[in-house]
Design an enzyme around this catalytic site. Structure first.
Site, PDB file in Angstrom:
ATOM      1  CG  HIS A   1       4.437 -10.103  -0.301  1.00 52.92           C
ATOM      2  ND1 HIS A   1       3.574 -10.475   0.706  1.00 52.92           N
ATOM      3  CD2 HIS A   1       5.443 -11.016  -0.259  1.00 52.92           C
ATOM      4  CE1 HIS A   1       4.034 -11.555   1.335  1.00 52.92           C
ATOM      5  NE2 HIS A   1       5.179 -11.892   0.775  1.00 52.92           N
TER       6      HIS A   1
ATOM      7  CG  ASP B   1      -0.279  -0.227   2.547  1.00 53.86           C
ATOM      8  OD1 ASP B   1       0.884   0.182   2.711  1.00 53.86           O
ATOM      9  OD2 ASP B   1      -0.916  -0.816   3.450  1.00 53.86           O
TER      10      ASP B   1
END
Ligand code: OAD
Length: 251
Positions: A126, A111
């Site tokens: 990730h 994010d």
């Protein structure tokens, strides 16, 4: 009246002492640190994997089968992350760095909230929801609208673009793994915040930190697979615990 000798300072006070005395930190963060920014986690009862099947939206096979569904999923993630902001937990970690400590964040989150909070050294294990990658020429780019056109295509080679996320069944970037190994080796304290510690190889970093004899401080709203082996396991919300762990240093 007799005074109690050496009253137990409690796990938070003990953790504060460890943090205060250390200079070098590695932090493994997961979706729980962004929960108080309003972003859904994956495995909690209201988590993303309750509403979507991993096999439908977070594997290379899913993207081959139904790229529209996958892009809609990641557009929703981008929109949610864009419309929120870092919370007190992200900010406390950035503050630890401002206070002169070396802090390397190894995040499973895509994010971008650690960077927005001001943390300088962030390895995104990730990938990032903000980066896309061409399935043809491999070019990576970030200059896209918050919600990409479904389906988006490469300006250079016209092949389909995909989110630059490490999906299930895919390998982490070796450069990120090497950076994580260096951070793990160098740290005195390994903080583990808001992760269920279930997804490999990220979770194994925390268990390696235990084996290497690092001070492992876990913050989670509930016990995890790691809790029993952590040096200190603090049960509470990241946005509450992290500021209490960090506040007051450097004065
Ligand atoms: P999970 O959803 O598995 O775990 C979130 C953890 O955060 C749980 O242990 C919760 O108890 C804890 N938690 C929730 N809210 C919290 C709060 N406010 N403060 C502290 N703890 C809180 O998420 P991750 O461990 O990040 O991968 O999941 C790891 C990976 O699995 C993700 O990166 C994602 C997912 O599938 C990909 O999509 C490739």
């Amino acid at each position: 009246m007799t005074q109690k000798p050496n009253p137990d300072p409690g796990p938070l006070a003990a953790a504060r002492r460890i943090v205060d005395q250390a200079q070098n930190f590695a932090v493994l963060s997961g979706a729980g640190i962004s929960a108080e920014s309003g972003l859904a986690t994956f495995r909690d009862s209201d988590g993303l994997w309750e509403q979507h099947r991993v096999e439908d939206v977070a594997t290379p096979e899913a993207f081959e089968r139904d790229p529209r569904l996958v892009w809609r999923f990641y557009n929703a993630r981008r929109k949610a992350a864009h419309s929120t902001r870092p919370n007190a937990g992200h900010i406390a970690l950035a503050r630890l760095e401002e206070l002169g400590k070396s802090v390397h964040i190894l995040t499973q989150n895509v994010d971008g909230l650690h960077q927005r909070a001001g943390s300088a050294k962030v390895t995104e294990l990730h990938g990032s929801a903000w980066r896309v990658r061409c399935t043809g020429c491999g070019a990576k780019s970030t200059d896209h609208p918050i919600e990409l056109h479904v389906l988006p295509y490469c300006d250079k080679c016209s092949a389909l673009l995909r989110p630059d996320i490490v999906w299930f069944g895919e390998a982490l970037d070796p450069a990120d793994l090497a950076a994580a190994a260096r951070a793990l080796e160098a740290c005195q304290v390994f903080l583990v915040v808001g992760t269920s510690a279930q997804v490999q190889p990220a979770a194994s970093l925390a268990f390696q930190a235990v084996e290497l004899g690092k001070s492992v401080i876990e913050i989670n709203k509930a016990p995890t697979l790691l809790s029993a082996s952590a040096t200190i396991s603090l049960i509470g919300l990241a946005g509450d615990m992290l500021p209490r762990l960090v506040s007051g240093f450097g004065h």
